[in-house]
Design an enzyme around this catalytic site. Structure first.
Site, PDB file in Angstrom:
ATOM      1  N   GLY A  59      -2.903 -18.949   2.736  1.00 32.61           N
ATOM      2  CA  GLY A  59      -3.248 -18.968   1.426  1.00 32.61           C
ATOM      3  C   GLY A  59      -4.480 -19.897   1.908  1.00 32.61           C
ATOM      4  CB  THR A  91      -8.148 -25.247   2.771  1.00 30.80           C
ATOM      5  OG1 THR A  91      -8.707 -24.083   3.496  1.00 30.80           O
ATOM      6  CG2 THR A  91      -8.408 -26.229   3.541  1.00 30.80           C
ATOM      7  CD  GLU A 112      -2.703 -18.047  10.740  1.00 32.22           C
ATOM      8  OE1 GLU A 112      -3.856 -18.248  10.484  1.00 32.22           O
ATOM      9  OE2 GLU A 112      -2.052 -18.041  11.716  1.00 32.22           O
ATOM     10  CE  LYS A 157       5.151 -18.423  -4.157  1.00 29.47           C
ATOM     11  NZ  LYS A 157       4.418 -17.738  -4.779  1.00 29.47           N
ATOM     12  CD  GLU A 184     -11.730 -18.304   1.156  1.00 29.06           C
ATOM     13  OE1 GLU A 184     -10.721 -19.462   0.886  1.00 29.06           O
ATOM     14  OE2 GLU A 184     -11.420 -17.888   2.419  1.00 29.06           O
ATOM     15  N   GLY A 241      -2.505 -25.486   1.319  1.00 27.03           N
ATOM     16  CA  GLY A 241      -2.109 -25.613   2.699  1.00 27.03           C
ATOM     17  C   GLY A 241      -1.906 -27.150   3.224  1.00 27.03           C
ATOM     18  CB  CYS A 282      -8.568 -15.306   5.321  1.00 22.77           C
ATOM     19  SG  CYS A 282      -8.059 -14.060   6.725  1.00 22.77           S
TER      20      CYS A 282
HETATM   21  P1  NAD Z   1      -3.095 -19.803  -2.697  1.00 25.60           P
HETATM   22  O1  NAD Z   1      -3.379 -20.994  -1.666  1.00 25.60           O
HETATM   23  O2  NAD Z   1      -3.523 -19.893  -4.201  1.00 25.60           O
HETATM   24  O3  NAD Z   1      -1.751 -19.128  -2.563  1.00 25.60           O
HETATM   25  C1  NAD Z   1      -0.937 -18.446  -1.510  1.00 25.60           C
HETATM   26  C2  NAD Z   1       0.326 -18.978  -1.688  1.00 25.60           C
HETATM   27  O4  NAD Z   1       0.813 -19.997  -1.885  1.00 25.60           O
HETATM   28  C3  NAD Z   1       0.822 -18.005  -3.176  1.00 25.60           C
HETATM   29  O5  NAD Z   1       2.155 -17.326  -3.065  1.00 25.60           O
HETATM   30  C4  NAD Z   1       1.053 -19.265  -4.069  1.00 25.60           C
HETATM   31  O6  NAD Z   1       2.042 -18.919  -5.103  1.00 25.60           O
HETATM   32  C5  NAD Z   1       1.557 -20.406  -3.210  1.00 25.60           C
HETATM   33  N1  NAD Z   1       1.453 -21.668  -3.673  1.00 25.60           N
HETATM   34  C6  NAD Z   1       0.448 -22.174  -4.626  1.00 25.60           C
HETATM   35  N2  NAD Z   1       0.758 -23.421  -4.820  1.00 25.60           N
HETATM   36  C7  NAD Z   1       1.774 -23.827  -4.201  1.00 25.60           C
HETATM   37  C8  NAD Z   1       2.516 -25.049  -4.065  1.00 25.60           C
HETATM   38  N3  NAD Z   1       1.946 -26.235  -4.632  1.00 25.60           N
HETATM   39  N4  NAD Z   1       3.411 -24.898  -2.943  1.00 25.60           N
HETATM   40  C9  NAD Z   1       3.850 -23.921  -2.282  1.00 25.60           C
HETATM   41  N5  NAD Z   1       3.260 -22.926  -2.487  1.00 25.60           N
HETATM   42  C10 NAD Z   1       2.225 -22.777  -3.284  1.00 25.60           C
HETATM   43  O7  NAD Z   1      -4.174 -18.489  -2.172  1.00 25.60           O
HETATM   44  P2  NAD Z   1      -4.484 -17.208  -2.773  1.00 25.60           P
HETATM   45  O8  NAD Z   1      -5.275 -17.287  -3.775  1.00 25.60           O
HETATM   46  O9  NAD Z   1      -3.190 -16.283  -2.954  1.00 25.60           O
HETATM   47  O10 NAD Z   1      -4.976 -16.638  -1.479  1.00 25.60           O
HETATM   48  C11 NAD Z   1      -6.393 -16.530  -1.080  1.00 25.60           C
HETATM   49  C12 NAD Z   1      -6.335 -17.487  -0.033  1.00 25.60           C
HETATM   50  O11 NAD Z   1      -5.864 -17.335   1.253  1.00 25.60           O
HETATM   51  C13 NAD Z   1      -7.911 -17.668   0.418  1.00 25.60           C
HETATM   52  O12 NAD Z   1      -8.462 -18.967   0.623  1.00 25.60           O
HETATM   53  C14 NAD Z   1      -7.760 -16.924   1.919  1.00 25.60           C
HETATM   54  O13 NAD Z   1      -8.929 -17.349   2.755  1.00 25.60           O
HETATM   55  C15 NAD Z   1      -6.640 -17.230   2.334  1.00 25.60           C
HETATM   56  N6  NAD Z   1      -6.003 -16.375   3.452  1.00 25.60           N
HETATM   57  C16 NAD Z   1      -6.058 -16.716   4.688  1.00 25.60           C
HETATM   58  C17 NAD Z   1      -5.794 -15.836   5.802  1.00 25.60           C
HETATM   59  C18 NAD Z   1      -5.656 -16.268   7.030  1.00 25.60           C
HETATM   60  O14 NAD Z   1      -4.933 -15.539   7.806  1.00 25.60           O
HETATM   61  N7  NAD Z   1      -6.067 -17.473   7.389  1.00 25.60           N
HETATM   62  C19 NAD Z   1      -5.247 -14.646   5.411  1.00 25.60           C
HETATM   63  C20 NAD Z   1      -5.346 -14.265   3.894  1.00 25.60           C
HETATM   64  C21 NAD Z   1      -5.684 -15.248   2.841  1.00 25.60           C
END
Ligand code: NAD
Length: 490
Positions: free
Chosen positions: A227, A229, A249, A174, A384, A232, A283
């Site tokens: 994605g 926190t 992550e 996804k 963040e 997650g 991140c």
């Molecule tokens: P996000 O959490 O909004 O989305 C990440 C993914 O989760 C997307 O595919 C989104 O569609 C999906 N998602 C959203 N709601 C969901 C739900 N209820 N159930 C299941 N899946 C769902 O994050 P974003 O805005 O896409 O990315 C930015 C974030 O990602 C930042 O916080 C960044 O720090 C983090 N990030 C972390 C790392 C790492 O390795 N630690 C790397 C890159 C990005």
């Protein structure tokens, strides 16, 4: 008319069953692609098919070297299309082309590395404590789900797909709704490399619909999530219902420390790169720079001179340092944080506005921004932002510095600039982060594990043992003699 994309679901290239939507190029807002979002029914179809495919002898009975061969072919397939993939990645999220090329190269290396890991994987004969042979083996978990963000799609997707395939799992993806392209292209390359139909599906669409259905599906045995926190934490709650392992992550608010003895030019370049590359949409962005008070003013003036020289603009240009933010909504979120920093009493030393001129009108651009005068406890220093915003904080006492660095819910990464290895080691050991960079920043090696601590998540990506995340462990005991069992004479 923008290209209409099909995706791979349950072995078929087709449109997903939900409504059509478009993706936009952050540089000018033009439409890049049209595609359909997946539905809960698509999730079920993909997962059911993956379960059959992963049990089929064509996948389940592959020898280690045969499976490895497929991963090597994926690596080569990525390399053959590297420039095209880098350009597609640029269109999806507006990252400068040089960064996109680096991500594509890292994705190819990831498949090569996990191919080698699969080929050389050994089950373990454990030291026996009786007249038996004891063994530990690892078996594929089954069908696993991957949920990825928009900021570095091809790299974060490769980091999940490669170890999952190496372990013998099937994977349902996804990708982020706004950046579906790289997962779709990886699925094409994997198919060309001989990965059997059904082993990989890609389901674009909303996290709250597609992601949620994937996490809840009873046949999904693990979720690899990258994605934010909060999302997650929601996934972990759902995973608890079926005791499903996850890797999370998550976000970060990484400190970089400039010591009194640092090579200042080196440190300035590192801090600039650490926060402003990828427009801070990273991140591991080094968003809090703690600078020793004895070099603070000198560091600040060199840093601000460096900020002036950063080229903000068209991500297709080779000399661009910072492209646009991913979209207008995300820029509005960054702007809210900058306002919050002002309201909390911070002084903006650079940026704090959008660039002006018609050239920037259609895009989601924002200038590199530097604050000073905020305490570490300010919300702007705690949360963040995921944008090009740096807070400068002077420090004097090492114990207080470490306390301030650690006084944050995240624990993803940190940087230390010092000429004294003993100082760097001492501080590095005291920092609560999953990665510590010393006299460098944002360098990566696929052979070195990556993981956060605290609210930055858990679970290893990368590193040879990353394969274990996609396996369950099983023990064997083989009796080696005919001596009677304890109750044989009863
Ligand atoms: P996000 O959490 O909004 O989305 C990440 C993914 O989760 C997307 O595919 C989104 O569609 C999906 N998602 C959203 N709601 C969901 C739900 N209820 N159930 C299941 N899946 C769902 O994050 P974003 O805005 O896409 O990315 C930015 C974030 O990602 C930042 O916080 C960044 O720090 C983090 N990030 C972390 C790392 C790492 O390795 N630690 C790397 C890159 C990005």
């Amino acid at each position: 008319m923008a290209e209409k994309l099909q995706t791979l679901i349950a072995g078929q290239w087709r449109h997903a069953s939900g409504p059509e939507y478009t993706t936009e190029y952050p540089h000018d807002g033009s439409t890049v692609a049209r595609l359909h979002a997946a539905t809960v029914a698509d999730v079920d179809e993909a997962v059911q098919c993956a379960e059959k495919a992963r049990q089929h002898p064509a996948w389940a009975k592959l020898k280690h070297h045969e499976r490895a061969g497929m991963l090597y072919r994926i690596a080569n397939g990525i390399r053959e299309r590297s420039e095209e993939l880098a350009q597609l990645q640029r269109l999806d999220n507006g990252k400068p082309i040089k960064e996109c090329r680096a991500l594509v190269a890292s994705a190819a290396s990831t498949f090569q590395f996990f191919g080698a890991a699969a080929e050389t994987w050994e089950d373990t004969i454990t030291p026996s404590r009786g007249d038996f042979l004891s063994m530990s083996v690892n078996e594929p978990l089954g069908v696993v789900g991957a949920i990825t963000p928009w900021n570095s799609p091809i790299a974060s997707e490769a980091q999940k797909l490669a170890p999952a395939l190496a372990a013998g799992c099937a994977m349902v993806f996804k990708p982020a709704e706004i950046t579906p392209r790289m997962a779709i292209e990886l699925a094409k390359i994997a198919q060309m490399a001989g990965i059997p139909d059904g082993i990989i599906s890609v389901l674009p669409g909303k996290g709250s619909i597609v992601g949620d259905a994937l996490v809840k599906h009873p046949l999904i045995k693990r979720i690899a999530f990258t994605g934010g926190t909060n999302v997650g934490m929601g996934i972990q709650r759902l995973a608890a219902e079926k005791l499903m392992p996850t890797s999370l992550e998550l976000g970060g608010k990484s400190p970089t420390i400039v010591c009194a003895d640092a090579d200042l030019d080196h440190a300035v370049a590192g801090v600039l790169y650490g926060i402003f590359s990828s427009s801070g949409e990273s991140c591991i962005a080094g968003s809090r720079a703690f600078v020793h008070e004895s070099v603070y003013n000198e560091f600040k003036s060199r840093l601000l001179a460096g900020v002036k020289n950063l080229r903000v603009g068209d991500p297709s240009r080779e000399d661009t340092h910072m492209g646009p933010l991913v979209n207008l909504g995300h820029r509005a979120s960054v702007e809210r944080y900058v306002q919050m920093g002002r309201d909390e009493g911070g002084t903006v030393l650079a940026g704090g506005v959008r660039p002006t001129g018609s050239y920037f009108d259609g895009g989601s651009y924002y200038l590199p921004t530097v604050f000073e005068g905020l305490p570490n406890s300010a919300r702007m220093c705690q949360e963040e932002i995921f944008g090009p915003v740096l807070a400068l904080l002077p420090w004097k006492d090492e114990a207080d510095l470490i306390a301030q660095c650690n006084d944050n819910m995240f624990g993803l990464a940190s940087g230390i600039w010092s000429r004294d290895f003993k100082t760097a080691w001492r501080i590095g050991r005291a920092l609560q982060t999953g990665t510590v960079w010393i006299n460098t920043y944002k360098v990566f090696s696929i052979s070195t594990p990556f993981s956060g601590v605290k609210m930055s998540g858990y679970g290893q990506e990368k590193g040879r043992l990353g394969i274990l995340e996609y396996t369950s462990q099983k023990s064997f005991y083989w009796g080696l003699n005919e001596s009677p069992m304890p109750w044989a004479s009863t």
